[in-house]
Enzyme design. Structure first.
Site, mmCIF file in Angstrom:
data_model
loop_
_atom_site.group_PDB
_atom_site.id
_atom_site.type_symbol
_atom_site.label_atom_id
_atom_site.label_comp_id
_atom_site.label_asym_id
_atom_site.label_seq_id
_atom_site.Cartn_x
_atom_site.Cartn_y
_atom_site.Cartn_z
ATOM 1 C CD GLU A 211 -1.771 -2.403 1.242
ATOM 2 O OE1 GLU A 211 -0.637 -2.711 1.691
ATOM 3 O OE2 GLU A 211 -2.623 -3.247 0.929
ATOM 4 C CG HIS A 280 -9.380 -7.640 8.134
ATOM 5 N ND1 HIS A 280 -8.666 -8.445 8.984
ATOM 6 C CD2 HIS A 280 -8.834 -7.829 6.903
ATOM 7 C CE1 HIS A 280 -7.742 -9.097 8.301
ATOM 8 N NE2 HIS A 280 -7.812 -8.736 7.049
#
Lengths: 478, 409
Positions: A211, A280
């Site tokens: 990322e 998450h």
């Protein structure tokens, strides 16, 4: 006793799937562990395994049926030796089991009736309740930006986001999308469905898993004049990219004396889904909301998702676009317009009322709206405001409402300290203190990393009852 | 003709669904070709090992060359048993997910030798920093299957108290660090652990695993930098199973250089090993462990293997790779290959193998029966909500106590 075979869920967020193939036929003997049928979802193929033993008495949903809702009975198993016709006749007896959708007289929506291979664009009837969060009622409030008489099409939030990207990519060759699994796999949550096929691998790019790396690449490409859409598989994974987002994307225009900025959209699912635990499930609205140079958008409805994403792609600034996995699958009306763009930084009164203002955004709206419905039954008319954009925040709309209702409850899934609701409370105190008849209340997630177990997860998140209690408290009602 | 202007290269696997497998350009070197060097070699001297492929088992199932760890038959049978147990466990838990007893599962089918071979070569108290596909480490260390299952089923005996995703095990007792969903973080943490151990003059070493896809993460590069600079006693394993969900290893840079060769530039002796050859995995791990314990620092190992199964229960690999690819992987199946070796060397029979499979399958079945008696995701007892605010901090602060009381606990 005959037992229903229910459409299984591949994951906690799955709401429907295709019954691809029966591997057993009526009359076959079934042992526990036998594979009965194959189910397809947009993500995978799975097998339906028999838990009970007996004879497959009746197939209720035939091969090739699309959009079969989770928990819909797809077949009936009768006990060994039990008369098969009797078993079928006895089926309605299983009605009313807790937690299951209506059976018997009410056919499973879109299951038995949808034509195979063709998903209906506008469902003739509302969807069956799913095992997870029930979808909200279709929106009735039409956005003020939409001309009177505009045709509405029913779309999922996922489709609305995809259409927004596709339309902007057709309109402007500088727009491209990159991220993990966005191309060949069509997106980890299928938001980029079909984009690779239409725009090719140079504009829909599967990146290496970093990322921090591809956020930096996006900033570089934006500085070079392109308009990147960077998809994060979840905003949780973007934590390692936050240096690029904040120290570069958000500040370069300012630091370069206005010479160069990064027109870029960072988007992906944010906040809790179901059973995905601490790493998450984090809601980052408050984090990005704190940073000068960033605009932070967090839509709730499908129409807002589309109109605001299009606006975000055209915006010359870096935009944080926070989506939600649970909302992806929910269907809502979207105006059928050639170019539907909504303004960033404008809240919307989602439900008018006069007794108390409930302010929320994103999936927080689902609690706010259900609470408003319940409160109405008790004679409290709540005005529900959807902020839609967190930064810049449309405080004027909130203040105007509070001047009318004199009471406010702010709702978010994120943590309480330094949360978006804390900001809302402060802004009301600064600008409408004299109008308040009660202190501003807030309903937030609990101060724990998100647990996995369903019972704990439910407790960790805000709920409708808490919103109702807070609204009653500020109205001094018990 | 060479291109005359800059152009973008988009890596693509050779074939997609609908086509047949194609491994024609993969020519595995013969077993025994590369020699086992002294443990004090330099990174430069390790270059042939980093670009080649260390293999011990040949096509006939014989162990050949200087890398042969010469394990006794009991140890080999133990390795086979651990791999079979891992496979049976995976199959059983996958079915449990399909039956709704858990929400999620991840198999390591085809890659069992990577974890089992390493666990056999390391000491039982060495510290492990795995990914979610090294359940074989716990199984080889003899950690109870019931305990693992309770975590996956999220029941009343889940030692993580209903807080973590299924298969994200952690066990301090087993020296098994908590699995992270944010990829790669364990790699630099393992180096930090190893440096702390060296500082404390602890004889234990650390071993970490990462997928080839996640080598693109900064954590991989940070780990290699620090491990090399400080000579950390750590074994850094890259599991190259060819697929990161739908992204083939070329997306992570595997087209241009081996993953092992990345270590050479950092000054770390690096080896690429046949990950489906348990003897080879054992041998290179033992070599790396010897180096670490002798104060010679880190080793990078690339395990060249193949992910036979789906990435997870939410994935369907037939959407992005030829359906017949897994069964044609040129390096075969790790269980079949070790079984072949035991058979060829006269220590194994068809009947013994069948008995082994039956026994393993029974053990797994019995363990699941017991685990289910403590509840499953959807049925039976689960964790008490009263525990939800525990462990946010070592001691519970007042605001959490109040939030707990507000919930009625």
């Amino acid at each position: 006793m005959p037992t229903d075979i229910l459409m299984p869920a591949l994951s906690p967020t799955m709401e429907q799937g295709k019954l691809a193939k029966w591997l057993k036929k009526e009359g076959d003997t079934i042992k526990s562990g036998d594979i009965l049928a194959e189910i397809e979802t947009d993500k995978a193929t799975m097998e339906v395994e028999a838990v009970d033993e007996g004879v497959l008495a009746k197939i209720l949903v035939p091969d090739g049926t699309d959009d079969v809702a989770v928990n819909t009975p797809i077949g009936v198993i009768a006990a060994e030796g039990e008369d098969v016709s009797a078993a079928t006749a006895a089926k309605p007896a299983s009605n009313g089991s807790a937690g299951e959708p209506p059976k018997g007289d009410t056919p499973a929506p879109a299951a038995a009736q949808a034509e195979p291979g063709q998903a209906p664009k506008v469902p003739a009837q509302p969807k069956a309740p799913s095992a997870v969060a029930a979808p909200p009622q279709p929106e009735t409030v039409v956005d003020p930006e939409v001309p009177e008489g505009t045709e509405m099409v029913t779309q999922t939030v996922r489709e609305a986001l995809r259409d927004a990207m596709a339309e902007e990519m057709r309109r402007d060759r500088d727009v491209f999308v990159m991220g993990e699994e966005v191309a060949e796999y069509q997106g980890a949550y299928k938001v980029t469905q079909g984009l690779l096929q239409e725009f090719g691998p140079k504009r829909v790019i599967d990146t290496p898993i970093t990322e921090h790396g591809f956020a930096g690449l996006g900033v570089g490409a934006a500085l070079a004049g392109l308009k990147p859409i960077v998809e994060f598989m979840t905003w949780n994974f973007a934590m390692q990219a936050i240096d690029q987002i904040i120290n570069s994307a958000a500040k370069t225009l300012y630091m370069s004396g206005g010479q160069m900025g990064a027109p870029i959209v960072f988007r992906g699912p944010n906040g809790a889904a179901a059973r995905v635990a601490a790493q998450h499930s984090h809601d980052y609205a408050a984090w990005y909301s704190n940073v000068p140079g960033l605009k932070v958008v967090m839509p709730y409805t499908a129409a807002d998702a589309k109109g605001l994403l299009k606006a975000a792609i055209r915006d010359p600034n870096p935009i944080i676009f926070l989506e939600n996995e649970i909302l992806y699958g929910q269907s809502m009306p979207v105006p059928k317009l050639d170019d539907f763009v909504l303004p960033i930084g404008k809240a919307r009164i989602h439900r008018p009322g006069k007794d108390v203002t409930i302010v929320s955004f994103g999936i927080g709206m689902t609690y706010a709206l259900k609470a408003a419905e319940e409160l109405a039954k008790e004679g409290i008319e709540a005005e529900v405001i959807d902020l839609r954009t967190i930064r810049p925040m449309d405080v004027a709309t909130v203040v105007k409402s509070v001047q009318k209702t004199n009471r406010c409850v702010a709702v978010e899934e994120g943590f309480p300290q330094s949360g978006v609701t804390a900001e809302i409370g402060m802004r009301i105190m600064e600008e409408a203190f004299d109008y308040l008849d009660a202190p501003v209340a807030r309903v937030t997630g609990k101060d724990v990393p998100m647990p996995y177990a369903a019972n704990l997860e439910k407790l960790a998140l805000p709920n409708v009852a808490e919103v109702i209690a807070a609204a009653k408290a500020v109205c001094y009602r018990s | 003709m060479p291109s005359t202007s800059p152009s973008l290269h988009i890596p693509e696997p050779k074939h997609r669904p609908g086509a047949s497998h194609d491994f024609s350009d993969m020519r595995p070197p013969p077993a025994g070709l590369l020699d086992r060097p002294a443990i004090d070699i330099s990174a430069g001297q390790a270059e042939p090992l980093a670009r080649g492929l260390v293999r011990v088992l040949n096509e006939q199932g014989e162990a050949v060359g200087s890398w042969d760890p010469k394990l006794d038959p009991d140890r080999l049978r133990g390795g086979l048993k651990s791999m079979l147990t891992t496979r049976a466990y995976d199959d059983r838990m996958m079915r449990a997910q399909r039956q709704g007893k858990t929400s999620f599962y991840m198999k390591c089918t085809g890659e069992e030798a990577v974890a089992v071979g390493a666990a056999l070569a390391l000491r039982p108290d060495d510290m492990l920093f795995p990914t979610y596909r090294q359940q074989g480490l716990l199984i080889t260390r003899g950690w109870p299957l019931v305990d693992m299952m309770c975590q996956v089923l999220s029941n009343s005996r889940d030692r993580m108290k209903g807080r973590q995703l299924p298969v994200f095990y952690s066990s301090k007792e087993a020296g098994f660090f908590s699995i992270s969903g944010n990829l790669g973080t364990q790699f630099s943490q393992a180096v930090g652990w190893a440096m702390a151990a060296a500082y404390k003059k602890d004889s234990r070493i650390a071993a970490a695993w990462i997928g080839e896809g996640a080598t693109a993460e900064g954590d991989f590069h940070h780990a290699l930098t620090f491990a090399a600079v400080y000579n950390a006693p750590v074994i850094l394993n890259v599991v190259n199973n060819q697929w990161a969900i739908s992204s083939f290893q070329g997306i992570a840079g595997g087209e241009k250089a081996t993953f092992a060769s990345r270590g050479i530039g950092f000054g770390i002796p690096s080896i690429r090993v046949d990950g489906n050859d348990l003897l080879a995995v054992h041998a290179v791990t033992a070599w790396a462990a010897e180096r670490a314990r002798a104060g010679l620092g880190p080793t990078l190992i690339e395990h060249f293997t193949y992910r036979q199964a789906a990435h997870s229960t939410s994935d369907d690999p037939t959407r992005y790779r030829p359906a017949d690819e897994p069964e044609h992987w040129p390096l075969g199946d790790p269980v079949d290959r070790l079984r072949g070796h035991l058979t060829v060397s006269g220590h194994w029979s068809e009947a013994q193998h069948e008995a082994f499979i039956t026994e393993t399958s029974e053990e797994v079945r019995a363990a699941l029966r017991e685990a289910e008696s403590y509840g499953t995701l959807t049925d039976g007892p689960s964790v008490s909500p009263a525990t939800m605010f525990d462990d946010v901090f070592k001691e519970m602060p007042w605001h959490l106590r109040r939030q707990r009381q507000e919930l009625g606990y």
